[in-house]
Design an enzyme around this catalytic site. Structure first.
Site, PDB file in Angstrom:
ATOM      1  N   HIS A   1       5.793  -0.229  -2.848  1.00 20.90           N
ATOM      2  CA  HIS A   1       5.313   0.476  -4.035  1.00 20.90           C
ATOM      3  C   HIS A   1       5.315   1.989  -3.888  1.00 20.90           C
ATOM      4  O   HIS A   1       4.643   2.689  -4.649  1.00 20.90           O
ATOM      5  CB  HIS A   1       3.916  -0.027  -4.406  1.00 20.90           C
ATOM      6  CG  HIS A   1       3.905  -1.474  -4.793  1.00 20.90           C
ATOM      7  ND1 HIS A   1       2.792  -2.282  -4.703  1.00 20.90           N
ATOM      8  CD2 HIS A   1       4.897  -2.275  -5.286  1.00 20.90           C
ATOM      9  CE1 HIS A   1       3.086  -3.500  -5.111  1.00 20.90           C
ATOM     10  NE2 HIS A   1       4.363  -3.523  -5.462  1.00 20.90           N
TER      11      HIS A   1
ATOM     12  N   ASN B   1       0.829  -1.203   0.000  1.00 19.01           N
ATOM     13  CA  ASN B   1       0.000   0.000   0.000  1.00 19.01           C
ATOM     14  C   ASN B   1       0.864   1.254   0.000  1.00 19.01           C
ATOM     15  O   ASN B   1       1.958   1.273   0.562  1.00 19.01           O
ATOM     16  CB  ASN B   1      -0.923   0.014   1.208  1.00 19.01           C
ATOM     17  CG  ASN B   1      -1.842  -1.196   1.234  1.00 19.01           C
ATOM     18  OD1 ASN B   1      -2.183  -1.732   0.179  1.00 19.01           O
ATOM     19  ND2 ASN B   1      -2.243  -1.627   2.415  1.00 19.01           N
ATOM     20  N   VAL B   2       0.332   2.324  -0.589  1.00 15.41           N
ATOM     21  CA  VAL B   2       1.082   3.585  -0.653  1.00 15.41           C
ATOM     22  C   VAL B   2       0.584   4.574   0.397  1.00 15.41           C
ATOM     23  O   VAL B   2       1.052   5.717   0.443  1.00 15.41           O
ATOM     24  CB  VAL B   2       1.001   4.218  -2.058  1.00 15.41           C
ATOM     25  CG1 VAL B   2       1.671   3.308  -3.082  1.00 15.41           C
ATOM     26  CG2 VAL B   2      -0.439   4.514  -2.474  1.00 15.41           C
ATOM     27  N   ASP B   3      -0.346   4.150   1.241  1.00 15.92           N
ATOM     28  CA  ASP B   3      -0.834   5.027   2.310  1.00 15.92           C
ATOM     29  C   ASP B   3       0.069   4.934   3.532  1.00 15.92           C
ATOM     30  O   ASP B   3       0.984   4.097   3.597  1.00 15.92           O
ATOM     31  CB  ASP B   3      -2.275   4.675   2.669  1.00 15.92           C
ATOM     32  CG  ASP B   3      -2.416   3.228   3.172  1.00 15.92           C
ATOM     33  OD1 ASP B   3      -1.874   2.923   4.242  1.00 15.92           O
ATOM     34  OD2 ASP B   3      -3.062   2.410   2.482  1.00 15.92           O
TER      35      ASP B   3
END
Length: 231
Positions: free
Chosen positions: A106, A89-91
């Site tokens: 990522h 996840n990119v959060d």
């Protein structure tokens, strides 16, 4: 005395319960966009304005989201274990919940980087626009690993997995490469937990426990089990 190492491999399913959507829920569409139009180097070269707008919307959505019970439960493991979260996840919900060792395979939505120097990375909590430049005068882009780009932290992630005593898969099918290759680095003795309402992960080892449920309920059960084992 060294604490046992837990490696958590998390994917979109854990953040979905915080309201963040994933393109795989909509047949390759992400918030109405074909991912190839907003998540590739070619897309950025062709229409940078569209790509920046897309990630600006994702960033605004993220800033309104909050960590859920699954993110928070994983933090409790740090009381007894050496916990490393490897997330697709990119959060930043793992970090906001309190996890102290998080590796983003990522990239990170709340960071930007120079289009000319991958190592020139900065915090980014506001909209990115055409004309926003790095200190050397080059356009900034989201600090995201797009489709077709190398995953620079994959080797570090593989090393962490190779030293794991326990591995927790949550919210990820682990079917997409190169992240899926991380399974191959797990030691034979490793106890593996899979948390997913529709698990697709084939158990690589006999010592596997599957919780066919959502992240918020399944992860709390895994954490309770591991904390009991460490008493």
């Amino acid at each position: 005395m060294l604490r046992p190492r837990v490696v958590v491999l998390s994917g979109a399913g854990i953040s979905a319960e915080s309201g963040l959507k994933t393109f795989r829920d909509a047949g390759g569409l992400w918030e109405g966009h074909n991912v190839m139009d907003v998540a590739t180097p070619q897309a950025f070269a062709k229409n940078p304005k569209l790509v920046l707008q897309f990630y600006n919307e994702r960033r605004r959505q993220l800033l309104k989201a909050q960590p859920n019970k699954a993110h928070q439960a994983l933090v409790n493991l740090e009381e007894k274990y050496d916990v490393h979260v490897i997330t697709q996840n990119v959060d930043d919900l793992h970090e906001r919940a309190g996890s102290t060792q998080v590796l983003h395979l990522h990239g990170e939505l709340l960071k930007a980087r120079s289009t000319q120097n991958d190592g020139d990375i900065m915090e980014c909590t506001k909209d990115l626009k055409i004309g926003d430049l790095c200190k050397n005068g080059f356009q900034l882009r989201p600090h995201i690993v797009w489709f077709g780009e190398a995953v620079p932290l994959l080797e570090k992630a593989a090393t962490l997995v190779s030293k794991a005593d326990y591995i927790i898969f949550v919210g990820t099918s682990m079917q997409v490469y190169p992240a899926a290759s991380l399974i191959d680095y797990a030691p034979v003795h490793t106890h593996t937990f899979v948390v997913d309402p529709k698990p697709q992960l084939n158990a690589a080892h006999a010592n596997t426990t599957v919780f066919e449920e959502n992240a918020t309920s399944g992860i709390q059960k895994v954490v309770e089990k591991l904390l009991q084992e460490c008493r």
